[in-house]
Design an enzyme around this catalytic site. Structure first.
Site, PDB file in Angstrom:
ATOM      1  N   LYS A   1      47.416  59.427  62.239  1.00  0.00           N
ATOM      2  CA  LYS A   1      48.568  60.174  61.696  1.00  0.00           C
ATOM      3  C   LYS A   1      48.742  61.541  62.356  1.00  0.00           C
ATOM      4  CE  LYS A   1      47.969  57.978  57.159  1.00  0.00           C
ATOM      5  NZ  LYS A   1      47.392  58.168  55.812  1.00  0.00           N
TER       6      LYS A   1
ATOM      7  N   SER B   1      43.812  56.450  59.327  1.00  0.00           N
ATOM      8  CA  SER B   1      44.564  57.685  59.059  1.00  0.00           C
ATOM      9  C   SER B   1      44.418  58.753  60.141  1.00  0.00           C
ATOM     10  CB  SER B   1      44.138  58.282  57.716  1.00  0.00           C
ATOM     11  OG  SER B   1      44.795  57.624  56.681  1.00  0.00           O
TER      12      SER B   1
ATOM     13  N   VAL C   1      40.026  55.538  56.939  1.00  0.00           N
ATOM     14  CA  VAL C   1      39.359  54.660  55.992  1.00  0.00           C
ATOM     15  C   VAL C   1      38.370  53.695  56.690  1.00  0.00           C
ATOM     16  CG1 VAL C   1      41.089  52.798  55.938  1.00  0.00           C
ATOM     17  CG2 VAL C   1      39.902  53.465  53.843  1.00  0.00           C
TER      18      VAL C   1
ATOM     19  N   TYR D   1      41.975  64.297  53.096  1.00  0.00           N
ATOM     20  CA  TYR D   1      42.630  63.830  51.879  1.00  0.00           C
ATOM     21  C   TYR D   1      42.528  64.891  50.784  1.00  0.00           C
ATOM     22  CZ  TYR D   1      41.458  59.431  54.304  1.00  0.00           C
ATOM     23  OH  TYR D   1      41.267  58.458  55.229  1.00  0.00           O
TER      24      TYR D   1
ATOM     25  N   TYR E   1      53.602  51.120  61.931  1.00  0.00           N
ATOM     26  CA  TYR E   1      52.559  51.902  61.240  1.00  0.00           C
ATOM     27  C   TYR E   1      51.220  51.139  61.196  1.00  0.00           C
ATOM     28  CZ  TYR E   1      50.043  54.079  57.337  1.00  0.00           C
ATOM     29  OH  TYR E   1      49.069  54.658  56.554  1.00  0.00           O
TER      30      TYR E   1
HETATM   31  N1  GLN Z   1      46.005  51.962  57.277  1.00  0.00           N
HETATM   32  C1  GLN Z   1      45.479  52.645  56.156  1.00  0.00           C
HETATM   33  C2  GLN Z   1      46.447  52.600  54.994  1.00  0.00           C
HETATM   34  O1  GLN Z   1      47.599  52.803  55.180  1.00  0.00           O
HETATM   35  C3  GLN Z   1      45.183  54.077  56.503  1.00  0.00           C
HETATM   36  C4  GLN Z   1      44.675  54.867  55.332  1.00  0.00           C
HETATM   37  C5  GLN Z   1      43.481  55.706  55.613  1.00  0.00           C
HETATM   38  O2  GLN Z   1      42.838  55.670  56.661  1.00  0.00           O
HETATM   39  N2  GLN Z   1      43.152  56.495  54.625  1.00  0.00           N
HETATM   40  O3  GLN Z   1      46.079  52.357  53.879  1.00  0.00           O
END
Ligand code: GLN
Length: 314
Positions: free
Chosen positions: A71, A68, A268, A250, A198
């Site tokens: 992003k 994430s 994550v 988050y 993605y």
């Molecule tokens: N690639 C992970 C997902 O889409 C990224 C989510 C994350 O890092 N929280 O679930």
């Protein structure tokens, strides 16, 4: 009197070892099966100041996927590609109050647009906005942008993690189809194509120092530390930093704003990119996560550092 950087250099290794125990309070993510192999009690941190001085401690040689954290930078590239108006036609500017992979509000709240670009639905909508005539071109542009920001021409994606997510991403697939049905993804956008870009973006692999360098560019208002070149317009850096404060950790961003008070984005894989505006770029890895998806030991360490040096921007 030692400078703050000298003080950090002296004390970071000890504080890091104190924070490491917090790893036992969490659990390594396994919904992307390949991530489950990460060492649960690892903890590493690199900090870079505006003179390019670097401090590292702990398991900094560990490579990890950005997940994430990516992003933030695809948002910046989308803003540079399409401008603010177009980007915010597709995603909102508000925290969702839900888990990062929730689809609840897409159905519940008109017009079914993701609440912000840092939750999965919002990030998938942002990836679809990246310019390129093919998925390969879109991904290459993302990768090259990340290489530029990190000042490292070797950054690439981890095929094992990419494939692992690609084969198990049922929830992200359902989010993306929902977005298509809600016209957030346009008619000529192929859902599987956007997801492919993605997943590769999320699998881009870095270490703490590369992450700290990326944070430094944001801390430095979008300017490259070495060349002085403007890599990102300041207005977009401002937008990215604001989202990091309101949504970067988050559904625990409010708590982190109170406990640490600095822009940050977690992933994550257990990575956290943080920055102290005008002062430091920080990269942290600690794969063991709490219920909300943030690195338990990484949180512990950043909160300690921020309290110690009074870094809160508030
Ligand atoms: N690639 C992970 C997902 O889409 C990224 C989510 C994350 O890092 N929280 O679930």
């Amino acid at each position: 009197m030692p400078t703050e950087m000298e003080h950090i250099t002296e004390h970071l290794p000890g504080w890091l070892e104190e924070s490491r125990h917090a790893a036992s309070e969490g659990k390594v993510a396994d919904y992307i099966p390949e991530l489950a192999h990460a060492p649960a009690d690892a903890l590493g941190c690199t900090l870079i100041d505006t003179n390019g001085n670097t401090v590292t401690a702990g398991d900094c040689s560990l490579s990890f996927t950005m997940q994430s954290i990516s992003k933030v930078f695809t948002l910046l590239l989308a803003l540079m590609d399409r401008g603010e108006e177009r980007v915010f036609n597709h995603v909102g500017m508000e925290p969702s109050g839900d888990d990062y992979n929730s689809m609840l509000k897409l159905e519940l709240v008109e017009p079914g647009k993701p609440f912000n670009p840092l939750i999965n639905a919002g990030a998938i909508a942002i990836t679809a906005l990246i310019k390129g005539d093919s998925t390969d071109e879109q991904f290459t542009r993302i990768r090259d942008f990340f290489r530029t920001i990190a000042g490292n021409p070797d950054i690439d994606y981890n095929h094992g993690v990419y494939t692992s997510e690609q084969q198990t991403a049922h929830r992200n697939r359902s989010l993306a189809y929902f977005l298509k049905d809600n016209d957030v993804l346009s008619d000529d956008t192929e859902v599987e194509d956007v997801l492919d870009v993605y997943f590769r973006q999320c699998a881009l692999e870095v270490n703490c120092e590369q992450l700290a360098r990326m944070g430094m560019v944001l801390a430095n208002g979008g300017f490259d530390l070495v060349t002085g070149q403007e890599l990102i317009p300041y207005r977009y850096v401002q937008i990215a930093k604001t989202f990091m404060v309101t949504c970067g950790m988050y559904n625990a961003s409010g708590e982190f704003a109170i406990q640490a008070g600095i822009p940050a984005k977690s992933g994550v894989s257990g990575g956290i990119l943080a920055l102290v505006p005008g002062r430091y770029g920080i990269g942290v890895i600690g794969p063991s996560l709490n219920r909300k998806g943030n690195s338990t030991a990484g949180l512990h360490l950043l909160q300690k550092l921020s309290a110690q040096y009074n870094w809160s921007i508030f």
